[in-house]
Scaffold this active site. Structure first.
Site, mmCIF file in Angstrom:
data_model
loop_
_atom_site.group_PDB
_atom_site.id
_atom_site.type_symbol
_atom_site.label_atom_id
_atom_site.label_comp_id
_atom_site.label_asym_id
_atom_site.label_seq_id
_atom_site.Cartn_x
_atom_site.Cartn_y
_atom_site.Cartn_z
ATOM 1 N N ASP A 51 0.802 -1.226 -0.033
ATOM 2 C CA ASP A 51 -0.136 0.225 0.081
ATOM 3 C C ASP A 51 0.937 1.243 0.128
ATOM 4 O O ASP A 51 1.621 1.557 1.009
ATOM 5 C CB ASP A 51 -0.851 0.020 1.293
ATOM 6 C CG ASP A 51 -1.634 1.201 1.333
ATOM 7 O OD1 ASP A 51 -3.025 1.126 0.723
ATOM 8 O OD2 ASP A 51 -1.541 2.189 1.718
ATOM 9 N N TYR A 56 2.561 10.178 -0.141
ATOM 10 C CA TYR A 56 3.783 9.429 0.670
ATOM 11 C C TYR A 56 5.180 9.662 -0.102
ATOM 12 O O TYR A 56 6.286 9.509 0.458
ATOM 13 C CB TYR A 56 3.617 8.085 0.780
ATOM 14 C CG TYR A 56 2.427 7.358 1.191
ATOM 15 C CD1 TYR A 56 1.708 7.999 2.049
ATOM 16 C CD2 TYR A 56 2.042 6.169 1.372
ATOM 17 C CE1 TYR A 56 0.329 7.739 2.610
ATOM 18 C CE2 TYR A 56 1.011 5.688 1.851
ATOM 19 C CZ TYR A 56 0.079 6.597 2.755
ATOM 20 O OH TYR A 56 -1.067 5.973 3.039
ATOM 21 N N LYS A 81 -2.767 5.820 -3.784
ATOM 22 C CA LYS A 81 -3.922 6.893 -3.706
ATOM 23 C C LYS A 81 -3.497 8.079 -4.247
ATOM 24 O O LYS A 81 -2.356 8.351 -4.625
ATOM 25 C CB LYS A 81 -4.225 7.068 -2.347
ATOM 26 C CG LYS A 81 -4.118 5.620 -1.475
ATOM 27 C CD LYS A 81 -4.374 6.031 -0.013
ATOM 28 C CE LYS A 81 -3.794 4.628 0.832
ATOM 29 N NZ LYS A 81 -2.617 4.412 0.690
ATOM 30 N N HIS A 115 -7.526 9.360 -2.223
ATOM 31 C CA HIS A 115 -6.928 9.479 -1.062
ATOM 32 C C HIS A 115 -7.953 10.329 0.257
ATOM 33 O O HIS A 115 -8.037 9.807 1.040
ATOM 34 C CB HIS A 115 -5.633 10.122 -0.958
ATOM 35 C CG HIS A 115 -4.771 9.659 0.207
ATOM 36 N ND1 HIS A 115 -3.415 9.868 0.206
ATOM 37 C CD2 HIS A 115 -4.829 9.168 1.424
ATOM 38 C CE1 HIS A 115 -2.887 9.314 1.190
ATOM 39 N NE2 HIS A 115 -3.766 9.051 1.869
#
Length: 281
Positions: A51, A56, A81, A115
């Protein structure tokens, strides 16, 4: 539900029975070589679900680990996402997927999630429509949402769409029962991020320590088993090899009804750390 099933089947608008491993490997806040090394180690230990997210800043590092794992691409389930600047029409969402795939150097995504709903810009319903269209292109096998409240999810349902998955913060002290009940009633699978209560003292509580002593496991394993027995996907994150191994080793023991009830009672009723009516990116 089969408490020892290691996959859940995603269904929903545009998605035809996509199997997702129940335990995923979370990657936030890992970046760069540390992220690649951690994902590589996790895949070597047996994880088959990773994931990540645009926000990120580690999609490239994750993609490198997947490509160099020696595993067939179809044997690794990859979730990412996208951010609010990619909400909108089909062309905009497709471009976001293409850019994610370019960063990861992969041919397709297994699961592509909104997200955050970002209700102030009021594009998430249209974005879901775009995701349904995207599934048929070969770029994305399944789609879903993250951090959606019931009222936000209801607008998507009212538009005639069922997201296969809603990834939200769930842990023993923040069970989000209203969200989970709404997800279940709507045919939406709940995935739990921060399933071990990031930064919490919850793993020291007797409600988790006592079952851990009984079954010879760690409190973290008990918490993850609690999630799985309630039908959730979990995406714990650890850069430590032994904890990675433990977080995956959840399918040869079970919690009793009383143990489950004691953990349920830890719920404070508080919402998640971040309010999706106000926060988003």
């Amino acid at each position: 539900m089969n408490n020892n099933a290691q996959h859940v089947t995603l269904k929903g608008s545009g998605v035809a029975d996509v199997d997702i491993p129940v335990v995923g490997f979370g990657t936030w806040p890992l970046t760069g070589p540390e992220c690649t090394a951690s994902v590589t180690r996790a895949l070597g230990l047996g994880y088959r679900h990773v994931d990540t997210a645009e926000n990120y800043g580690n999609e490239a590092a994750v993609g490198l680990a997947v490509r160099d794992s020696g595993l067939a691409r179809e044997d690794v389930f990859v979730t990412t996402k996208f951010n609010k600047d990619s909400h909108g029409d089909a062309a905009t969402v497709r471009l976001s997927a293409e850019r994610a795939l370019e960063r990861m150097d992969l041919d397709y995504l297994d699961l592509f999630l909104i997200h955050w709903p970002n209700p102030a810009q009021d594009l998430y319903v249209q974005t879901c429509e775009s995701l349904v269209d995207l599934v048929g292109t070969g770029l994305v096998r399944s789609w879903g949402v993250s951090n959606f409240k019931p009222a936000q999810l209801q607008r998507v349902l009212d538009a005639g769409m069922v997201p296969p998955v809603n990834q939200v913060q769930v842990d023993p002290e923040h069970a989000q029962r209203g969200v989970e009940r709404f997800n279940a009633a709507s045919g939406v699978v709940t995935a739990a991020y921060s399933p071990l209560a990031r930064g919490s003292e919850v793993l020291k509580l007797a409600e988790l320590v006592d079952p851990a002593d009984r079954v010879g496991r760690t409190p973290a394993q008990v918490a993850l088993r609690w999630h799985i027995q309630q039908g959730r996907i979990v995406v714990p994150r650890s850069a430590n090899e032994e904890r990675q191994r433990q977080n995956l080793d959840l399918f040869d023991f079970a919690l009793t009804e009383d143990e489950m009830a004691r953990i349920d009672a830890l719920d404070t009723g508080e919402g998640p750390r971040l309010d999706s009516d106000e926060f988003g990116h």
